[in-house]
Design a protein around this motif. Structure first.
Motif, PDB file in Angstrom:
ATOM      1  N   GLY A 501       1.297  -0.889  -0.185  1.00 28.64           N
ATOM      2  CA  GLY A 501       0.545   0.200   0.059  1.00 28.64           C
ATOM      3  C   GLY A 501       0.743   1.156   0.050  1.00 28.64           C
ATOM      4  N   TRP A 502       0.173   2.743  -0.316  1.00 23.18           N
ATOM      5  CA  TRP A 502       1.155   3.911  -0.057  1.00 23.18           C
ATOM      6  C   TRP A 502       0.742   4.395  -0.335  1.00 23.18           C
ATOM      7  N   VAL A 503       0.665   5.868   0.726  1.00 24.43           N
ATOM      8  CA  VAL A 503       0.257   6.556   0.866  1.00 24.43           C
ATOM      9  C   VAL A 503       0.924   7.988   0.703  1.00 24.43           C
ATOM     10  N   LEU A 504       0.637   9.212   0.304  1.00 23.08           N
ATOM     11  CA  LEU A 504       1.471  10.415  -0.346  1.00 23.08           C
ATOM     12  C   LEU A 504       1.012  11.628   0.251  1.00 23.08           C
ATOM     13  N   GLU A 505       1.904  12.178   1.160  1.00 29.42           N
ATOM     14  CA  GLU A 505       0.722  13.302   1.515  1.00 29.42           C
ATOM     15  C   GLU A 505       1.718  14.599   0.700  1.00 29.42           C
ATOM     16  N   PHE A 506       1.358  15.990   0.557  1.00 33.35           N
ATOM     17  CA  PHE A 506       2.219  17.049  -0.532  1.00 33.35           C
ATOM     18  C   PHE A 506       1.883  17.977   0.290  1.00 33.35           C
ATOM     19  N   LYS A 507       2.872  18.449   0.039  1.00 33.01           N
ATOM     20  CA  LYS A 507       3.101  20.528   0.203  1.00 33.01           C
ATOM     21  C   LYS A 507       3.726  21.038  -0.228  1.00 33.01           C
ATOM     22  N   GLU A 519      12.499  20.211   4.536  1.00 30.48           N
ATOM     23  CA  GLU A 519      11.968  19.776   5.478  1.00 30.48           C
ATOM     24  C   GLU A 519      10.148  20.209   5.342  1.00 30.48           C
ATOM     25  N   LEU A 520       9.518  20.742   4.261  1.00 31.77           N
ATOM     26  CA  LEU A 520       8.542  20.825   3.832  1.00 31.77           C
ATOM     27  C   LEU A 520       8.414  19.178   3.827  1.00 31.77           C
ATOM     28  N   ALA A 521       8.939  18.574   3.368  1.00 30.36           N
ATOM     29  CA  ALA A 521       8.905  17.149   2.785  1.00 30.36           C
ATOM     30  C   ALA A 521       9.053  16.251   4.098  1.00 30.36           C
ATOM     31  N   GLN A 522       9.846  16.527   5.113  1.00 30.91           N
ATOM     32  CA  GLN A 522      10.290  15.742   6.263  1.00 30.91           C
ATOM     33  C   GLN A 522       8.384  15.939   7.434  1.00 30.91           C
ATOM     34  N   SER A 523       8.072  16.900   6.909  1.00 36.14           N
ATOM     35  CA  SER A 523       6.645  18.411   7.654  1.00 36.14           C
ATOM     36  C   SER A 523       5.476  17.332   6.845  1.00 36.14           C
ATOM     37  N   ALA A 524       5.958  16.876   5.989  1.00 31.63           N
ATOM     38  CA  ALA A 524       4.773  15.931   4.866  1.00 31.63           C
ATOM     39  C   ALA A 524       4.769  14.341   5.247  1.00 31.63           C
ATOM     40  N   LEU A 525       6.053  13.880   5.740  1.00 35.45           N
ATOM     41  CA  LEU A 525       5.999  12.321   5.948  1.00 35.45           C
ATOM     42  C   LEU A 525       5.542  12.549   7.515  1.00 35.45           C
ATOM     43  N   GLU A 526       6.153  13.306   8.169  1.00 33.54           N
ATOM     44  CA  GLU A 526       5.139  13.085   9.779  1.00 33.54           C
ATOM     45  C   GLU A 526       4.112  13.418  10.151  1.00 33.54           C
ATOM     46  N   GLN A 527       3.089  14.140   9.135  1.00 34.64           N
ATOM     47  CA  GLN A 527       1.906  13.906   8.741  1.00 34.64           C
ATOM     48  C   GLN A 527       0.931  13.035   8.607  1.00 34.64           C
ATOM     49  N   ILE A 528       1.757  11.965   7.554  1.00 39.37           N
ATOM     50  CA  ILE A 528       1.298  10.914   7.634  1.00 39.37           C
ATOM     51  C   ILE A 528       1.382   9.985   9.241  1.00 39.37           C
ATOM     52  N   HIS A 529       1.508  10.030   9.551  1.00 39.74           N
ATOM     53  CA  HIS A 529       1.746   8.736  10.985  1.00 39.74           C
ATOM     54  C   HIS A 529       1.259  10.072  12.131  1.00 39.74           C
ATOM     55  N   GLU A 530       1.518  11.281  11.801  1.00 40.46           N
ATOM     56  CA  GLU A 530       0.534  11.937  13.329  1.00 40.46           C
ATOM     57  C   GLU A 530      -0.691  11.901  13.117  1.00 40.46           C
ATOM     58  N   GLN A 531      -1.040  11.619  11.811  1.00 38.66           N
ATOM     59  CA  GLN A 531      -2.948  11.763  11.888  1.00 38.66           C
ATOM     60  C   GLN A 531      -2.962   9.985  11.422  1.00 38.66           C
ATOM     61  N   GLU A 544       1.985  -3.744   3.883  1.00 35.76           N
ATOM     62  CA  GLU A 544       3.529  -3.204   3.671  1.00 35.76           C
ATOM     63  C   GLU A 544       3.578  -2.023   2.716  1.00 35.76           C
ATOM     64  N   ILE A 545       3.752  -0.873   3.563  1.00 37.86           N
ATOM     65  CA  ILE A 545       3.335   0.234   3.395  1.00 37.86           C
ATOM     66  C   ILE A 545       4.780   0.934   3.121  1.00 37.86           C
ATOM     67  N   MET A 546       4.585   1.737   1.745  1.00 32.20           N
ATOM     68  CA  MET A 546       5.436   3.051   1.754  1.00 32.20           C
ATOM     69  C   MET A 546       4.475   4.708   2.195  1.00 32.20           C
ATOM     70  N   CYS A 547       5.401   4.642   2.942  1.00 29.52           N
ATOM     71  CA  CYS A 547       4.584   6.470   2.883  1.00 29.52           C
ATOM     72  C   CYS A 547       4.878   7.247   1.998  1.00 29.52           C
ATOM     73  N   MET A 548       5.130   8.694   2.312  1.00 33.30           N
ATOM     74  CA  MET A 548       6.277   9.225   1.358  1.00 33.30           C
ATOM     75  C   MET A 548       5.968  11.145   1.415  1.00 33.30           C
ATOM     76  N   GLY A 549       6.305  11.906   1.847  1.00 29.57           N
ATOM     77  CA  GLY A 549       5.833  13.578   2.054  1.00 29.57           C
ATOM     78  C   GLY A 549       6.735  13.748   0.898  1.00 29.57           C
ATOM     79  N   ILE A 550       6.177  14.542   0.259  1.00 28.71           N
ATOM     80  CA  ILE A 550       6.779  15.185  -1.015  1.00 28.71           C
ATOM     81  C   ILE A 550       6.392  16.746  -0.996  1.00 28.71           C
ATOM     82  N   ALA A 551       7.513  17.957  -1.441  1.00 31.26           N
ATOM     83  CA  ALA A 551       7.043  18.924  -1.200  1.00 31.26           C
ATOM     84  C   ALA A 551       7.903  19.530  -2.635  1.00 31.26           C
TER      85      ALA A 551
END
Length: 564
Positions: A501-507, A519-531, A544-551
C-alpha cells in the motif's frame, strides 16, 4: 435479447433488422408542437443526434409514406395527435458528421460530391418534372453532373426547398445533422474564416425564408456564436442541454437504462453502471446516461467497466484549449477533478477565437456542451448563466486524469512508466529522483515562473494524473478520510492477497515559508504518521506500506519517505 445496434444511426435499418431500439419517437411530437420554425439542438457526440434526425427523415418523407409507416409500428408516436404528419412532407436530410478535412478546398470537393450523390438518390424524379423554370432545371443538372460552383453549393438548401415546394405543394422539412463537424475541423486545421463564411451563407439561404419551409432542425455539439454562423436566421431558436425542452430526447434516462439492464440480465450492475456512465443533467432531467457507453458495456459485459465514449474521439479541441486557461480556471478544474462541485459562469455559445485566449466562460461552456462537465440543474443566476458544475461520472474523470498525465509526459529525460514502476516496487529513492527530473523537464503545461505561483491542489492533481493508469488494478483514493484526517493520496491493490500500500502527502512551499523544501517534505511525512493515515490500508489487510511526503516549489520537488 435483441441485437444491440452499436454504431448504427440509420433508423430504418435498426427497425427493419428488429434490433434493440429505445423508443425516442415522442421527439417528433415535441418538435411539431414547438412554436419555433427552425430549432438548433446542440448535444454531446454519440448521444443519439443522428439516429433521431434519421427517424425524423423517415417519419415525414412524403415520397415513401406507405413504405416507412411500418417502421413506427408499436412506437409511442402512433398514439400521438402528431401522427397525422406521418408521410406528409418532402424532406432534405444532410449530415455533415464525416466532412472533416484538412483544407477548405478538400471540404468543398467532398461536399459537392455528397450533394451530387444525395440529389441523384432522392430527387432524381425532379429532373423529369415539367413544373420548373429552365434556370431551375439547369441548377439541378449542375448538381447531378458534379459541375456546381461555390455559389451553387451555398444555395442548395434554398433552391431545393423551392423546387420541392413547387412540386409537392407544401414546404419541405429541412434536417441538418452535425452542422459543426466541418467547423471543428476548420478550427483545427486553420481555415476557420473560410468555413464560417460558407456555412453562414449555406444555412441562411436555406432557413431564413419562413414561407419556403415547414420546419427545420439542426443538430451539432456546440452553438457557434450567432454573429458567426446564424446571422441570417431570425426564426432560429436554440434548445441546449441547459434548457428544459427536449431534455429527455437525447441520451438515456434512468428508466430506459433500467429496462435495458433488466432485458440484458445485468440488473445487479445498475449502481456500478451509474457511477461510470450516469451523471448528466439536461434541463431539469437528472440521471441522463451516455448511450454509447451503456450499449458497449452491455454488449461487452465480460470486459467490465471501462471508458468507451471518451475513446471514440481525439478530443483535440479540448486538448488544445485546456493549456490556454488561466490560473483561476486551472484551480477550478482541479477542484472538479477531485469530485467537488464549483460555482461558475458559462457562455452558452462558442466564439472559437476566444478559445485561443482561454476565456473561462467559453472554455467551461465548451466542456459543458461537449459532455465533459455537467450542471447540477437549475441555474443559480439565470441572467448570468451561473451554475454549479461537476464532473458527471467516473469515465470522464479518468479522461481528465489521463489527459493531464499526457500533457506532462513530453520529457525524454524520464518516463511516466519509470515513475510508476519505482512506486509500485516501493523504491522510494528511485521514485524521488525520477520525480525531480520529471518535473524539471516535463512540467511545462503550466506557466510556472521562478516563484512557482501554483497552489498545492494543482500539484495534487498532477500526481493524481500520473496515477491514472493504475485504476484497473489499484484503488486510487484522493483526499479520503483515513485515521484522524484526510490523506492526499492512498493507493492499494484490488488484489486482496497483495499486501502493499502507499500513502502520499503533498506540501507546497510558499514565499514566506521559513522551512526548506526538504524540511517541508519531512513535515508532510510526519503528518502521515501523526494523523494515522495508514489506518485505511491496515483495514484492507495492507501491511507493506510506503509512506512519502512530497514538497513542491515550481518545478522543484523534495521527498521524505519510509517503508513500513
Amino acid at each position: 435479447m435483441k441485437r444491440l445496434p452499436i454504431g448504427q444511426s440509420d433508423f430504418r435499418q435498426i427497425r427493419n433488422e428488429d434490433a434493440y431500439y429505445i423508443d425516442k419517437s415522442l421527439f417528433i411530437e415535441e418538435l411539431m408542437r414547438n412554436n419555433a420554425q427552425t430549432l438548433l439542438l446542440p448535444r454531446p457526440r454519440r448521444f443519439g443526434k443522428t439516429l433521431n434526425m434519421s427517424m425524423l427523415n423517415y417519419f415525414f418523407d412524403i415520397d415513401h409514406a406507405e413504405e416507412y409507416r411500418g417502421l413506427f409500428s408499436g412506437l409511442a408516436i402512433e398514439q400521438s395527435e402528431e401522427w397525422q404528419h406521418q408521410g406528409k412532407y418532402p424532406v432534405i436530410f444532410l449530415t455533415f458528421k464525416d466532412l472533416k478535412h484538412e483544407t477548405f478546398v478538400e471540404f468543398i470537393i467532398k461536399f459537392q460530391k455528397m450533394l451530387q450523390e444525395y440529389t441523384e438518390e432522392h430527387f432524381e424524379y425532379l429532373l423529369e418534372s415539367d413544373q420548373f423554370l429552365r434556370s431551375e432545371k439547369r441548377y439541378l443538372d449542375r448538381i447531378v453532373e458534379n459541375e456546381a460552383d461555390h455559389s451553387d453549393l451555398e444555395e442548395y438548401l434554398r433552391k431545393m426547398a423551392k423546387v420541392l415546394k413547387k412540386h409537392h405543394g407544401i414546404g419541405p422539412i429541412l434536417l441538418i445533422d452535425e452542422y459543426d463537424a466541418p467547423i471543428h475541423a476548420a478550427f483545427e486545421y486553420g481555415y476557420l474564416s473560410e468555413m464560417v463564411g460558407f456555412m453562414r451563407n449555406f444555412l441562411s439561404a436555406g432557413f431564413k425564408d419562413k414561407d419556403l419551409i415547414t420546419k427545420g432542425a439542426i443538430t451539432g455539439i456546440l452553438r457557434v456564436a450567432k454573429e458567426d454562423i446564424f446571422s441570417g436566421l431570425n426564426n432560429l431558436v436554440t434548445y441546449s442541454i441547459l434548457d428544459y425542452e427536449f431534455a429527455d430526447k437525447f441520451g438515456l434516462t434512468q428508466t430506459e437504462v433500467n429496462q435495458l439492464m433488466d432485458d440484458a440480465g445485468y440488473s445487479a450492475d445498475r449502481q456500478k453502471v451509474a457511477n461510470w456512465y450516469n451523471g448528466y443533467t439536461f434541463g431539469q432531467v437528472e440521471k441522463i446516461y451516455n448511450p454509447w457507453s451503456i450499449l458497449n458495456f452491455v454488449s461487452r459485459h465480460e470486459e467490465g467497466l471501462k471508458p468507451y465514449w471518451v475513446n471514440t474521439s481525439s478530443n483535440k479541441l479540448i486538448q488544445e484549449t485546456l493549456p490556454k486557461i488561466d490560473a483561476p480556471t486551472q484551480e477550478l478544474l482541479f477542484d472538479l477533478l477531485q469530485g467537488k462541485s464549483v460555482r461558475a459562469r458559462l457562455a452558452d455559445f462558442t466564439i472559437f477565437e476566444d478559445l485561443y485566449s482561454g476565456d473561462s466562460k467559453v472554455v467551461l461552456g465548451l466542456l459543458i456542451f461537449s459532455g465533459y462537465l455537467t450542471t447540477d440543474g437549475t441555474a443559480l443566476d439565470p441572467g448570468r448563466l451561473e451554475y454549479k458544475l461537476r464532473v458527471p461520472n467516473e469515465e470522464i474523470r479518468i479522461m481528465y486524469e489521463t489527459m493531464l498525465a499526457r500533457y506532462l509526459k513530453a520529457s525524454e529525460k524520464v518516463s511516466e512508466n519509470e515513475l510508476l514502476v519505482a512506486l509500485l516496487e516501493q523504491k522510494p529513492q528511485t521514485f524521488a529522483d525520477a520525480l525531480k527530473r520529471y518535473l524539471l523537464h516535463s512540467f511545462s503545461f503550466f506557466d510556472i515562473g521562478t516563484k512557482g505561483f501554483l497552489p498545492e491542489k494543482i500539484y495534487h492533481a498532477f500526481m493524481l494524473g500520473l496515477m491514472a493508469h493504475l485504476n484497473q488494478e489499484y484503488h486510487v483514493k484522493s483526499n479520503r478520510e483515513s485515521g484522524l484526517g484526510r490523506a492526499d493520496l492512498i493507493i492499494y491493490p484490488k488484489d486482496a492477497k497483495n499486501p502493499k500500500g502507499w500513502v502520499l502527502e503533498f506540501k507546497k512551499k510558499t514565499l514566506d515559508d521559513p522551512e526548506s523544501l526538504e524540511e517541508l517534505a519531512q513535515s508532510a511525512l510526519e503528518q502521515i504518521h501523526e494523523q494515522q493515515y495508514v489506518a485505511e490500508l491496515n483495514g484492507h489487510g495492507k501491511i507493506e506500506i510506503m509512506c512519502m511526503g512530497i514538497a513542491f516549489d515550481g518545478k522543484q520537488a523534495a521527498c521524505a519517505f519510509q517503508v513500513r
